[in-house]
Design an enzyme around this catalytic site. Structure first.
Site, mmCIF file in Angstrom:
data_model
loop_
_atom_site.group_PDB
_atom_site.id
_atom_site.type_symbol
_atom_site.label_atom_id
_atom_site.label_comp_id
_atom_site.label_asym_id
_atom_site.label_seq_id
_atom_site.Cartn_x
_atom_site.Cartn_y
_atom_site.Cartn_z
ATOM 1 N N GLY A 11 -18.114 49.616 16.125
ATOM 2 C CA GLY A 11 -17.190 50.344 17.020
ATOM 3 C C GLY A 11 -16.402 51.366 16.229
ATOM 4 O O GLY A 11 -15.214 51.587 16.459
ATOM 5 N N ALA A 12 -17.109 52.036 15.273
ATOM 6 C CA ALA A 12 -16.431 52.863 14.271
ATOM 7 C C ALA A 12 -15.597 53.999 14.863
ATOM 8 O O ALA A 12 -14.576 54.379 14.289
ATOM 9 C CB ALA A 12 -17.467 53.433 13.300
ATOM 10 N N GLY A 101 -12.297 40.973 16.471
ATOM 11 C CA GLY A 101 -11.010 41.278 17.107
ATOM 12 C C GLY A 101 -11.156 41.540 18.592
ATOM 13 O O GLY A 101 -10.176 41.579 19.326
ATOM 14 N N ASN A 127 -5.385 38.585 18.453
ATOM 15 C CA ASN A 127 -4.427 39.467 17.766
ATOM 16 C C ASN A 127 -4.423 39.109 16.289
ATOM 17 O O ASN A 127 -4.267 37.952 15.929
ATOM 18 C CB ASN A 127 -3.030 39.321 18.363
ATOM 19 N N HIS A 158 0.199 47.407 27.757
ATOM 20 C CA HIS A 158 -0.730 48.138 26.884
ATOM 21 C C HIS A 158 -1.017 49.543 27.425
ATOM 22 O O HIS A 158 -0.734 49.838 28.579
ATOM 23 C CB HIS A 158 -2.067 47.389 26.760
ATOM 24 N N LYS A 162 -6.912 50.288 28.179
ATOM 25 C CA LYS A 162 -7.311 48.885 27.944
ATOM 26 C C LYS A 162 -8.080 48.350 29.151
ATOM 27 O O LYS A 162 -7.656 48.529 30.287
ATOM 28 C CB LYS A 162 -6.082 48.015 27.654
ATOM 29 N N THR A 169 -3.991 38.558 23.394
ATOM 30 C CA THR A 169 -2.744 38.017 22.842
ATOM 31 C C THR A 169 -2.014 37.183 23.886
ATOM 32 O O THR A 169 -1.503 36.092 23.579
ATOM 33 C CB THR A 169 -1.821 39.173 22.395
#
Ligand SMILES: NC(=O)C1=CN([C@@H]2O[C@H](COP(=O)(O)OP(=O)(O)OC[C@H]3O[C@@H](n4cnc5c(N)ncnc54)[C@H](O)[C@@H]3O)[C@@H](O)[C@H]2O)C=CC1
Ligand SMILES: O=C(O)C1=N[C@H](C(=O)O)C[C@H](O)C1
Length: 270
Positions: A11-12, A101, A127, A158, A162, A169
């Site tokens: 996911g660079a 993540g 998170n 957020h 998103k 989290t």
């Protein structure tokens, strides 16, 4: 240089991917050895640094994770649930530490990580920041002390892009609150209130999500009873906190036994 672990970022080109590329390129404890994006992405075939509009990083963005993972001892992955499941299988084949993540997994998807974790280290957390993981520990403690006459509500805020809710989290905080009460979150969660909901259930854990602008991530845990309230809050203003946590995790995982770990393990807060 060759004796420090080689790290690939998946996911660079994403919000997290870009921060990770910059931090990893400057980190003497590891080497950036690959950058992966999805098939058809305009960055494929370009130097990752130049694609970001900066100096070259000497790493060409690829859509072939097998080729990239073959050079790596660690993968840092902030993408999407099905993509991360595919990367978990490939990271396990390469015996590379896989730091996940990504958020928004279903229970069924989480269970599908298990075969990979038999062969390699997976560190997964909704998170990766020190502050939020401390907040999780505090939430568990406070919930364990306060009885059911204290209502627990979790609010997460957020940026507008998103795609999952509640945030990873918020779910970590909810799980910690439920554990503090000796229960499972699935039995206590109240999500998606709308219309004639009736009063909140005693002992339930409520969730609410706000989305707007470029907000990096804010989490509030409210404990409310008659006559008083406790508010625990974490505010992220810089994605570097998540990226630094992920880098700490990928280094921590080197040489450990295969299995699934969390940031609580990495930070010694478990
Ligand atoms: N655990 C934590 O501390 C944090 C977790 N996150 C989570 O990380 C994930 C990504 O967040 P952002 O970077 O903001 O999203 P983003 O949408 O900016 O980036 C995701 C990137 O993954 C790429 N991608 C998707 N499928 C792919 C595939 N099959 N192969 C290669 N690349 C693929 C996309 O093209 C995109 O560039 C989300 O689930 C988010 O909730 C975000 C910040 C912190
Ligand atoms: O998507 C994000 O941006 C974030 N996602 C994570 C989450 O779902 O909790 C962590 C952080 O809040 C930023």
């Amino acid at each position: 240089m060759e004796d420090v672990p080689g790290i690939v970022v998946t996911g660079a080109s994403g919000r997290m991917g870009r921060v990770l590329l910059r931090l990893l390129a400057a980190d003497p404890r590891c080497r950036l050895v690959g950058a992966v994006e999805r098939e058809g992405h305009p960055w494929i075939g370009r130097d990752a640094g130049e694609a970001m509009g900066g100096a070259p990083l000497g790493v060409t963005v690829t859509d072939d994770p097998v080729e990239a993972f073959a050079r790596a001892q660690g993968i840092i992955d902030f993408t999407a649930p099905e993509a991360s499941l595919g990367f978990a299988a490939l990271a396990a084949q390469a015996r590379a530490v896989h730091v996940i993540g990504t958020t928004g997994f279903t229970e069924e998807q989480i269970a599908r990580l298990e075969p990979a974790a038999r062969h390699a280290v997976i560190v997964r957390a909704g998170n990766m920041s020190l502050g939020v993981n401390l907040l999780v520990a505090l939430t568990r403690k406070v919930a364990a002390v306060l009885g059911e006459e204290w209502d627990i509500e979790i609010l997460e805020t957020h940026h507008r892009m998103k795609v999952d809710a509640p945030s990873g989290t918020a779910l970590m905080l909810g799980e910690a609150a439920a554990e503090g009460r000796g229960a499972r979150l699935a039995d206590l969660a109240e999500r998606g209130r709308d219309g004639m909901t009736g009063p909140r259930g005693r002992g339930r854990i409520g969730f609410a999500s706000l989305r707007g602008g470029d907000i990096v991530g804010e989490h509030d845990v409210l404990f409310a009873t008659e006559g008083e309230r406790i508010l625990l809050r974490h505010v992220a203003t810089d994605r570097g906190i998540f990226a630094r946590g992920a880098i700490a995790a990928v280094l921590w995982g080197q040489g450990r036994d295969p299995g699934q770990y969390s940031m609580m393990d990495v930070l010694g807060l478990g």
